[in-house]
Design a protein around this motif. Structure first.
Motif, PDB file in Angstrom:
ATOM      1  N   LEU A 151      18.993  36.679   7.302  1.00 35.38           N
ATOM      2  CA  LEU A 151      20.119  37.600   7.284  1.00 35.38           C
ATOM      3  C   LEU A 151      20.056  38.558   8.462  1.00 35.38           C
ATOM      4  O   LEU A 151      21.075  38.825   9.112  1.00 35.38           O
ATOM      5  CB  LEU A 151      20.150  38.371   5.967  1.00 35.38           C
ATOM      6  CG  LEU A 151      21.266  39.407   5.842  1.00 35.38           C
ATOM      7  CD1 LEU A 151      22.641  38.756   5.962  1.00 35.38           C
ATOM      8  CD2 LEU A 151      21.154  40.177   4.527  1.00 35.38           C
ATOM      9  N   ALA A 152      18.866  39.088   8.737  1.00 32.86           N
ATOM     10  CA  ALA A 152      18.745  40.017   9.866  1.00 32.86           C
ATOM     11  C   ALA A 152      19.170  39.338  11.163  1.00 32.86           C
ATOM     12  O   ALA A 152      19.888  39.936  11.987  1.00 32.86           O
ATOM     13  CB  ALA A 152      17.308  40.525   9.968  1.00 32.86           C
ATOM     14  N   GLU A 171      17.069  45.569  11.059  1.00 33.18           N
ATOM     15  CA  GLU A 171      15.653  45.804  10.781  1.00 33.18           C
ATOM     16  C   GLU A 171      15.282  45.239   9.420  1.00 33.18           C
ATOM     17  O   GLU A 171      16.126  45.164   8.509  1.00 33.18           O
ATOM     18  CB  GLU A 171      15.349  47.303  10.803  1.00 33.18           C
ATOM     19  CG  GLU A 171      15.635  47.978  12.127  1.00 33.18           C
ATOM     20  CD  GLU A 171      15.504  49.495  12.064  1.00 33.18           C
ATOM     21  OE1 GLU A 171      15.742  50.136  13.099  1.00 33.18           O
ATOM     22  OE2 GLU A 171      15.182  50.033  10.970  1.00 33.18           O
ATOM     23  N   ILE A 172      14.037  44.872   9.265  1.00 27.68           N
ATOM     24  CA  ILE A 172      13.498  44.481   7.962  1.00 27.68           C
ATOM     25  C   ILE A 172      12.566  45.592   7.504  1.00 27.68           C
ATOM     26  O   ILE A 172      11.594  45.923   8.188  1.00 27.68           O
ATOM     27  CB  ILE A 172      12.761  43.133   8.042  1.00 27.68           C
ATOM     28  CG1 ILE A 172      13.760  42.014   8.348  1.00 27.68           C
ATOM     29  CG2 ILE A 172      12.022  42.846   6.731  1.00 27.68           C
ATOM     30  CD1 ILE A 172      13.135  40.648   8.505  1.00 27.68           C
ATOM     31  N   TRP A 173      12.909  46.194   6.371  1.00 25.22           N
ATOM     32  CA  TRP A 173      12.115  47.294   5.832  1.00 25.22           C
ATOM     33  C   TRP A 173      11.180  46.747   4.760  1.00 25.22           C
ATOM     34  O   TRP A 173      11.625  46.117   3.789  1.00 25.22           O
ATOM     35  CB  TRP A 173      13.025  48.368   5.236  1.00 25.22           C
ATOM     36  CG  TRP A 173      13.795  49.141   6.271  1.00 25.22           C
ATOM     37  CD1 TRP A 173      13.653  49.070   7.625  1.00 25.22           C
ATOM     38  CD2 TRP A 173      14.803  50.131   6.021  1.00 25.22           C
ATOM     39  NE1 TRP A 173      14.518  49.945   8.247  1.00 25.22           N
ATOM     40  CE2 TRP A 173      15.240  50.608   7.285  1.00 25.22           C
ATOM     41  CE3 TRP A 173      15.393  50.645   4.877  1.00 25.22           C
ATOM     42  CZ2 TRP A 173      16.223  51.587   7.416  1.00 25.22           C
ATOM     43  CZ3 TRP A 173      16.380  51.623   5.008  1.00 25.22           C
ATOM     44  CH2 TRP A 173      16.785  52.089   6.271  1.00 25.22           C
ATOM     45  N   GLU A 174       9.912  47.015   4.938  1.00 18.01           N
ATOM     46  CA  GLU A 174       8.914  46.516   4.001  1.00 18.01           C
ATOM     47  C   GLU A 174       8.830  47.412   2.757  1.00 18.01           C
ATOM     48  O   GLU A 174       9.094  48.619   2.825  1.00 18.01           O
ATOM     49  CB  GLU A 174       7.545  46.444   4.679  1.00 18.01           C
ATOM     50  CG  GLU A 174       7.500  45.551   5.915  1.00 18.01           C
ATOM     51  CD  GLU A 174       7.755  44.085   5.579  1.00 18.01           C
ATOM     52  OE1 GLU A 174       7.625  43.691   4.410  1.00 18.01           O
ATOM     53  OE2 GLU A 174       8.090  43.321   6.514  1.00 18.01           O
ATOM     54  N   THR A 175       8.471  46.803   1.663  1.00 18.12           N
ATOM     55  CA  THR A 175       8.173  47.510   0.414  1.00 18.12           C
ATOM     56  C   THR A 175       6.875  46.917  -0.131  1.00 18.12           C
ATOM     57  O   THR A 175       6.405  45.903   0.390  1.00 18.12           O
ATOM     58  CB  THR A 175       9.296  47.342  -0.631  1.00 18.12           C
ATOM     59  OG1 THR A 175       9.191  46.028  -1.207  1.00 18.12           O
ATOM     60  CG2 THR A 175      10.678  47.520  -0.015  1.00 18.12           C
ATOM     61  N   THR A 224      13.566  44.405   2.420  1.00 19.03           N
ATOM     62  CA  THR A 224      14.976  44.787   2.432  1.00 19.03           C
ATOM     63  C   THR A 224      15.487  44.719   3.874  1.00 19.03           C
ATOM     64  O   THR A 224      14.747  45.006   4.814  1.00 19.03           O
ATOM     65  CB  THR A 224      15.132  46.215   1.882  1.00 19.03           C
ATOM     66  OG1 THR A 224      14.887  46.202   0.475  1.00 19.03           O
ATOM     67  CG2 THR A 224      16.533  46.772   2.125  1.00 19.03           C
ATOM     68  N   VAL A 225      16.752  44.340   4.031  1.00 16.52           N
ATOM     69  CA  VAL A 225      17.370  44.261   5.348  1.00 16.52           C
ATOM     70  C   VAL A 225      18.266  45.483   5.561  1.00 16.52           C
ATOM     71  O   VAL A 225      19.064  45.838   4.686  1.00 16.52           O
ATOM     72  CB  VAL A 225      18.202  42.975   5.501  1.00 16.52           C
ATOM     73  CG1 VAL A 225      18.913  42.942   6.859  1.00 16.52           C
ATOM     74  CG2 VAL A 225      17.313  41.744   5.340  1.00 16.52           C
ATOM     75  N   PHE A 226      18.121  46.105   6.718  1.00 19.32           N
ATOM     76  CA  PHE A 226      18.984  47.211   7.114  1.00 19.32           C
ATOM     77  C   PHE A 226      19.666  46.848   8.424  1.00 19.32           C
ATOM     78  O   PHE A 226      19.032  46.320   9.344  1.00 19.32           O
ATOM     79  CB  PHE A 226      18.177  48.498   7.298  1.00 19.32           C
ATOM     80  CG  PHE A 226      18.981  49.638   7.876  1.00 19.32           C
ATOM     81  CD1 PHE A 226      19.862  50.359   7.075  1.00 19.32           C
ATOM     82  CD2 PHE A 226      18.857  49.994   9.214  1.00 19.32           C
ATOM     83  CE1 PHE A 226      20.610  51.409   7.605  1.00 19.32           C
ATOM     84  CE2 PHE A 226      19.596  51.040   9.752  1.00 19.32           C
ATOM     85  CZ  PHE A 226      20.474  51.749   8.940  1.00 19.32           C
ATOM     86  N   ALA A 227      20.967  47.106   8.510  1.00 16.30           N
ATOM     87  CA  ALA A 227      21.711  46.880   9.749  1.00 16.30           C
ATOM     88  C   ALA A 227      22.660  48.048   9.968  1.00 16.30           C
ATOM     89  O   ALA A 227      23.133  48.667   9.002  1.00 16.30           O
ATOM     90  CB  ALA A 227      22.476  45.566   9.692  1.00 16.30           C
ATOM     91  N   GLU A 243      19.007  44.555  -0.423  1.00 11.11           N
ATOM     92  CA  GLU A 243      17.731  44.624  -1.134  1.00 11.11           C
ATOM     93  C   GLU A 243      17.169  43.232  -1.435  1.00 11.11           C
ATOM     94  O   GLU A 243      17.911  42.263  -1.573  1.00 11.11           O
ATOM     95  CB  GLU A 243      17.955  45.402  -2.436  1.00 11.11           C
ATOM     96  CG  GLU A 243      16.708  45.666  -3.243  1.00 11.11           C
ATOM     97  CD  GLU A 243      17.000  46.253  -4.613  1.00 11.11           C
ATOM     98  OE1 GLU A 243      16.032  46.480  -5.356  1.00 11.11           O
ATOM     99  OE2 GLU A 243      18.187  46.473  -4.937  1.00 11.11           O
ATOM    100  N   GLY A 244      15.843  43.153  -1.591  1.00 13.89           N
ATOM    101  CA  GLY A 244      15.196  41.888  -1.909  1.00 13.89           C
ATOM    102  C   GLY A 244      14.582  41.818  -3.287  1.00 13.89           C
ATOM    103  O   GLY A 244      13.898  40.830  -3.603  1.00 13.89           O
ATOM    104  N   GLU A 245      14.819  42.844  -4.146  1.00 15.08           N
ATOM    105  CA  GLU A 245      14.174  42.851  -5.465  1.00 15.08           C
ATOM    106  C   GLU A 245      15.137  43.203  -6.592  1.00 15.08           C
ATOM    107  O   GLU A 245      14.689  43.533  -7.698  1.00 15.08           O
ATOM    108  CB  GLU A 245      13.013  43.860  -5.479  1.00 15.08           C
ATOM    109  CG  GLU A 245      11.865  43.514  -4.554  1.00 15.08           C
ATOM    110  CD  GLU A 245      10.710  44.495  -4.681  1.00 15.08           C
ATOM    111  OE1 GLU A 245       9.577  44.041  -4.854  1.00 15.08           O
ATOM    112  OE2 GLU A 245      10.948  45.719  -4.604  1.00 15.08           O
ATOM    113  N   GLU A 246      16.433  43.121  -6.366  1.00  9.99           N
ATOM    114  CA  GLU A 246      17.381  43.529  -7.410  1.00  9.99           C
ATOM    115  C   GLU A 246      17.221  42.687  -8.664  1.00  9.99           C
ATOM    116  O   GLU A 246      17.292  43.206  -9.784  1.00  9.99           O
ATOM    117  CB  GLU A 246      18.814  43.425  -6.872  1.00  9.99           C
ATOM    118  CG  GLU A 246      19.852  44.146  -7.718  1.00  9.99           C
ATOM    119  CD  GLU A 246      20.395  43.309  -8.869  1.00  9.99           C
ATOM    120  OE1 GLU A 246      21.020  43.878  -9.776  1.00  9.99           O
ATOM    121  OE2 GLU A 246      20.189  42.079  -8.853  1.00  9.99           O
TER     122      GLU A 246
END
Length: 473
Positions: free
Chosen positions: A56-57, A69-73, A78-81, A164-167
């Motif tokens: 997606l990024a 950007e890919i934000w780590e958790t 999670t992807v931020f644009a 988000e990657g964990e919904e």
């Protein structure tokens, strides 16, 4: 024809032409993304969830977003644009969605392979087609259609995406993530594209979601199970007290009987009740979907009002004592209750927790001890019908669908309220999924015509907000 009307018709035509010309490529890209089994709940798919975020990024960067950007958790990424407008005074919009999906296997009852997208009868079948990859991805073509129709080189709004990657795993790290990045995520409004419409024939905008508070109550009486002949009727029975709590949870009008529970509740307006009443609601069909045989709830409210706009208390589980075959004449030593409370705008989960704890303490006899544990709560969110951003969403949908747009709410809960709470920004909903899309079920699908209407809506929305936001406020 007036000049504003002619200009609006021209914009609709230009957007529609661009979407039609790029339809095949858009659907091809979406199918590629849907082939990635980004199941966040299954550890063996952790690499796939990461691959989904990276895909997606990369695609958003190719779309034109200058920042991806890919934000780590501690869990999934999670992807931020971000794509700033040329005008520094333009409103800032944050679009929320998620790229993880529910588990799926052909053996679950799918007629096609869940991670091999299949088009049939104007529908795209695949896990995530509606929930939520399809509804996230329509923004990529929507912003390009907006630029093409307006001749812009940047959107009319400062556009941010948070995917988000964990919904589907309960968003365990989401609030901490948005608190950490609150400055980067600051926005005038949040658009949630993880929702749906009433039906294919009735386009709607959701204006709110309920919050959620959950608790587990463990009642302890005797130190062990004891003989009911020797001691019954002379010592408190935890299972009986659990039953008494359940019986006292509602009054004879089915209102929650916990003192203070309704403090702050934002009541339905007559206008909202009228909008709900105008929806083509088939209660018999709704009951069939609910696998139930009659409606029941708080007196004085319709079924839709009960599930969308009224707070509730539900007994999710109850147990204690002997459960085996035959009888065992004991006074049990313990009992357990699991309760959940759906909350509406104006209710504070912390205050509800205090009220429930006080209610429990006030109803238990000496000799019964309660352990009450509340989980993390979700706050309710509500957008007033006269909010300028909501009016923009409605106008954009009406241009795309070429018919009036009605209003709904969601009875469930989600992470949208965290965005509202942390960012202090109103939350609005833009989704094109319909109930037959089968979220979380076998044969999940999205209606292609509606998906492309979502693209058109997004394209119109950015221009409308850019033109009207500051004047409307």
């Amino acid at each position: 024809m007036s000049e504003p009307r002619a200009r609006a018709d021209s914009a609709v035509s230009a957007v529609r032409t661009y979407v039609r010309e790029h339809r095949a490529a858009f659907l091809g890209d979406l199918a590629e993304w849907l082939r990635i089994p980004s199941v966040s709940a299954q550890p063996e798919h952790a690499a796939d969830v990461r691959r989904s975020a990276e895909w997606l990024a990369g695609k958003l960067a190719a779309t034109g977003f200058p920042t991806t950007e890919i934000w780590e958790t501690p869990g999934a990424p999670t992807v931020f644009a971000e794509w700033p407008a040329d005008d520094p005074a333009a409103p800032t919009v944050l679009v929320y969605g998620h790229h993880d999906v529910q588990p799926a296997d052909r053996a679950d009852g799918w007629h096609t392979e869940p991670f091999e997208p299949t088009v049939a009868d104007g529908r795209l079948y695949a896990r995530g087609a509606a929930d939520d990859k399809g509804q996230v991805f329509f923004h990529s073509l929507g912003v390009r259609a907006h630029l093409a129709a307006t001749g812009r080189t940047a959107p009319a709004v400062h556009l941010k995406l948070l995917v988000e990657g964990e919904e589907e795993s309960g968003s365990p790290h989401f609030r901490a993530l948005i608190e950490e990045h609150a400055g980067r995520l600051a926005a005038d409004m949040v658009i949630v594209s993880d929702t749906g419409m009433w039906s294919e024939d009735t386009p709607t905008v959701c204006t709110g979601m309920r919050g959620l508070a959950e608790c587990e109550i463990r009642l302890h009486g005797p130190d062990q199970d004891i003989h009911s002949g020797s001691f019954g009727g002379a010592v408190p029975n935890p299972v009986t007290e659990a039953a008494r709590l359940v019986a006292a949870l509602h009054d004879d009008r089915r209102r929650v009987a916990v003192p203070g529970f309704y403090d702050g509740v934002v009541e339905l307006t007559e206008r909202e009740r009228q909008f709900f009443a105008e929806l083509p609601f088939d209660e018999a069909a709704w009951l069939r979907t609910a696998q139930s045989h009659a409606t029941l709830g708080e007196a004085g409210y319709t079924t839709l009002e009960r599930v969308w706009a009224r707070p509730t208390a539900e007994v999710n589980g109850m147990g204690g004592g002997y459960q085996g075959p035959g009888s065992k004449t004991v006074v049990p030593s313990s009992a357990i209750l699991k309760l959940s409370f759906r909350l509406v705008a104006g209710q504070d989960p912390d205050q509800v927790e205090k009220a429930v704890r006080a209610w429990i303490d006030g109803r238990l006899p000496a000799g019964v001890r309660a352990e009450v544990a509340f989980g993390a709560a979700t706050r309710p969110c509500l957008t007033p019908l006269d909010h300028p951003a909501l009016r923009s969403v409605v106008r954009a949908m009406e241009r795309a669908f070429e018919q009036p747009v009605r209003y709904t709410r969601e009875g469930g809960s989600g992470p949208a309220a965290d965005l509202q709470d942390v960012l202090a920004a109103p939350v609005l909903f833009l989704g094109i999924s319909v109930p037959s899309d089968g979220w979380h079920a076998p044969d999940e699908k999205v209606e292609l015509d509606l998906l492309l209407k979502g693209v058109e809506t997004a394209a119109h929305l950015w221009g409308d907000l850019g033109e009207t936001w500051h004047d409307a406020r």
